[in-house]
Design a protein around this motif. Structure first.
Motif, PDB file in Angstrom:
ATOM      1  N   ASP B  30       0.791  -1.232   0.000  1.00  0.00           N
ATOM      2  CA  ASP B  30       0.000   0.000   0.000  1.00  0.00           C
ATOM      3  C   ASP B  30       0.825   1.285   0.000  1.00  0.00           C
ATOM      4  N   TYR B  31       2.109   1.186   0.285  1.00  0.00           N
ATOM      5  CA  TYR B  31       2.923   2.398   0.370  1.00  0.00           C
ATOM      6  C   TYR B  31       4.037   2.449  -0.673  1.00  0.00           C
ATOM      7  N   ASP B  33       4.016   3.416  -3.625  1.00  0.00           N
ATOM      8  CA  ASP B  33       4.039   4.646  -4.431  1.00  0.00           C
ATOM      9  C   ASP B  33       5.011   5.671  -3.838  1.00  0.00           C
ATOM     10  N   PHE B  34       5.332   5.515  -2.567  1.00  0.00           N
ATOM     11  CA  PHE B  34       6.087   6.564  -1.865  1.00  0.00           C
ATOM     12  C   PHE B  34       7.558   6.221  -1.677  1.00  0.00           C
ATOM     13  N   THR B 266       1.148   3.291  13.622  1.00  0.00           N
ATOM     14  CA  THR B 266       0.151   4.332  13.381  1.00  0.00           C
ATOM     15  C   THR B 266       0.723   5.562  12.675  1.00  0.00           C
ATOM     16  N   PHE B 269      -0.038   6.303   9.111  1.00  0.00           N
ATOM     17  CA  PHE B 269      -1.383   6.736   8.726  1.00  0.00           C
ATOM     18  C   PHE B 269      -1.440   8.248   8.509  1.00  0.00           C
ATOM     19  N   TYR B 270      -0.648   8.997   9.246  1.00  0.00           N
ATOM     20  CA  TYR B 270      -0.699  10.446   9.055  1.00  0.00           C
ATOM     21  C   TYR B 270       0.532  10.997   8.335  1.00  0.00           C
ATOM     22  N   ASP B 271       1.612  10.226   8.281  1.00  0.00           N
ATOM     23  CA  ASP B 271       2.754  10.627   7.459  1.00  0.00           C
ATOM     24  C   ASP B 271       3.280   9.365   6.778  1.00  0.00           C
ATOM     25  N   VAL B 272       2.976   9.220   5.508  1.00  0.00           N
ATOM     26  CA  VAL B 272       3.361   7.985   4.815  1.00  0.00           C
ATOM     27  C   VAL B 272       4.878   7.773   4.839  1.00  0.00           C
ATOM     28  N   TYR B 273       5.633   8.854   4.965  1.00  0.00           N
ATOM     29  CA  TYR B 273       7.098   8.742   4.958  1.00  0.00           C
ATOM     30  C   TYR B 273       7.698   8.495   6.345  1.00  0.00           C
ATOM     31  N   ARG B 277      11.676   8.574   7.298  1.00  0.00           N
ATOM     32  CA  ARG B 277      12.201   9.728   8.041  1.00  0.00           C
ATOM     33  C   ARG B 277      12.896   9.269   9.328  1.00  0.00           C
TER      34      ARG B 277
END
Lengths: 251, 303
Positions: B30-31, B33-34, B266, B269-273, B277
């Protein structure tokens, strides 16, 4: 999909507690399709807020937000020049047919915005919009500017048809039929639209909402019951939706 | 000098100490793309049971101050689909793959780990701590005897390294960790979510359909850190710390408390990176502070 902070170009109050935001995000707009949504991160809140895309232009996106809780109230304080952190575009959006097909769009309250890009896609969409009262009506001129015919209904009768939007919708379907129907709005409205689509044999799509966390299909939070060949199963508004064929939605 | 970010847990080498937590990362697709999965130390895949599970009725999500509740209820396609459909998509993804194995009975845990033998899974995380299922889950993880029974049964039936994920909803997490270690667990991960609830004052009903759900996010970090500190001081197997980690500083704290690696849940969910990071921030910190290897952080605050 992108995740970035974009500048807000402007915010306009279009009805009480309802704001229209223009966002300078050409790269995200280039990926967006009608019916998709963006996931908005707000300072002081853990989870992003899913907001449907109301307009897609070369320069960016327009979203319309109703203040419904602490998060959307915080969003209403944002103004021109502020940065807004978006994840998107998310979801599958609406399946569209050829522009000359006879499309009917049914919006209830804050469910109206995602339908606007469809009015731009179809040459002469028939649009039925329902609101609580005349002062809560939004986007009617935008739909007309897109070439659509708008029939308004208000629950208190202060504008248009006095009653639910599904009443003039049924008259229209009985008289003229339709090739395809799209609806977004409160659950009782969706339920009524679903029944009308079945009664008049119209291909219909419903756009749903749910309490959501990730927005990309990872957390399985935004489950909705969907009827499949294997019976009723949970699908997810963020990744499988937010748009589902009306006959598959269990309301 | 370049910092050696690698860590070794139960004989498995992770290229860095950041693993995405189970239930927060689907089956790894699901991630992408990033950033590529190969950036991560490892991926803990969505909790899987022997038989498919529908999960709980919605609403499944509620927001809380600096956190969230979920009552997903281990929705998953079952062990067979996991092995034949999900795992093949992950071949060659370049990161350590950890299966999160859950069950409602000893037999179902055993059946699932047997299915995982001979697959590309590098490690099994035994989930005896899901708060959102009626049978099994947290029931096994709530007592030393229950935890010991599952670990003993599974240990005899898998050759894969075995990590046991503990629930914080217990009186004495240290004794449960020791019971797992005594039965042959190769590593311990903690914490799963804390049981909580919310009420919608407009509808006057609980927000979650299941009333209670698991609390995660930054709100739980100090509790998680405390429990990692306690468990790492009591067992000799490696400990993987998780619960509310959103920044590299949190990950560094968790390792200083005794964790050999961390999981990030979690925050994605609010910062895909967030996981990336954290890896980059930790590496820069280690370099700045003159560490030769990430593993030197483990337990440094205890000395």
């Amino acid at each position: 999909m992108l995740q970035k902070a974009y500048p807000l170009i402007g915010r306009t109050l279009i009805a009480p507690h309802t704001h229209s935001f223009s966002i300078d995000c050409p790269d995200m707009a280039a990926l967006a399709r009608p019916g998709q949504f963006v996931h908005v991160r707000l300072p002081g809140f853990l989870l992003r807020r899913p907001i449907s895309v109301c307009q897609i232009t070369q320069d960016g996106l327009r979203i319309v937000v109703e203040e419904r809780g602490a998060g959307t109230e915080e969003m209403a304080r944002l103004g021109s020049g502020d940065l807004i952190d978006l994840l998107g575009p998310l979801g599958n959006g609406f399946l569209t047919e050829a522009p000359h097909r006879r499309a009917v769009l049914v919006g209830g309250g804050i469910g109206t915005p995602p339908l606007l890009p469809l009015a731009e896609h179809y040459h002469k969409a028939e649009v039925f919009l329902g609101f609580r009262s005349a002062d809560r009506a939004i986007l009617t001129e935008d739909f007309e500017a897109a070439g659509a015919t708008v029939t308004l209904a208000t629950e208190d009768g202060s504008a248009g048809h006095h009653g639910y939007v599904t009443e003039p919708l049924e008259q229209h379907l009985a008289r003229h039929g339709a090739d395809v129907l799209y609806a977004c709005g409160p659950e009782p409205m969706l339920k009524a639209v679903q029944a009308l689509a079945a009664k008049y044999h119209v291909t219909a799509y419903l756009s749903l909402e749910a309490r959501m966390a990730c927005g990309v299909g990872a957390c399985l939070g935004c489950a909705v019951p969907i009827l499949t060949a294997e019976g009723v199963v949970y699908r997810h508004v963020c990744k499988d939706g937010p748009v589902f064929p009306a006959e598959e939605v269990v309301l | 000098m370049k910092v050696d970010m690698r860590v070794n847990i139960a004989g498995v080498t992770f290229k860095n100490p950041v693993i995405t937590a189970s239930g927060c990362y689907g089956f790894g697709g699901d991630y992408t793309d990033f950033y590529p999965l190969s950036r991560l130390g490892g991926v803990c895949l969505k909790g899987t049971t022997l038989e498919p599970r529908q999960g709980n009725p919605p609403p499944r999500i509620a927001e809380t101050p600096m956190g969230m509740l979920n009552s997903v209820g281990l929705q998953n396609p079952g062990g067979h689909a996991f092995v034949t459909e999900e795992l093949p998509r992950l071949t060659g993804c370049g990161t350590v793959l950890i299966a999160n194995a859950a069950g409602s009975s000893i037999e179902s845990y055993v059946g699932l780990v047997e299915l995982l033998e001979g697959t590309a899974i590098d490690m099994i995380e035994l989930n005896i701590s899901c708060p959102n299922v009626k049978e099994g889950g947290m029931a096994f993880g709530a007592t030393c005897e229950g935890a010991a029974r599952v670990v003993r049964a599974v240990r005899g039936r898998t050759t894969k390294p075995l990590m046991v994920k503990l629930s914080p909803n217990v009186t004495d997490i240290v004794s449960i960790a020791k019971a797992c270690e005594a039965e042959g667990a190769d590593a311990i991960s903690l914490i799963n979510t804390l049981l909580g609830m919310r009420i919608d004052i407009k509808t006057r009903r609980p927000v979650l359909n299941q009333v209670m759900g698991g609390l995660s996010g930054p709100a739980v970090f100090p509790v998680a850190l405390r429990m990692v500190w306690q468990v790492a001081g009591a067992v000799s197997v490696p400990v993987v710390g998780l619960g509310g980690i959103e920044k590299w500083q949190d990950a560094v704290e968790m390792m200083m408390a005794g964790a050999a690696a961390v999981q990030v849940g979690t925050a994605s969910f609010y910062d895909v990176y967030a996981p990336v990071r954290i890896i980059e921030g930790m590496e820069a910190y280690l370099e700045r502070e003159g560490f030769g290897a990430a593993s030197q952080l483990t337990g440094i605050a205890r000395k």
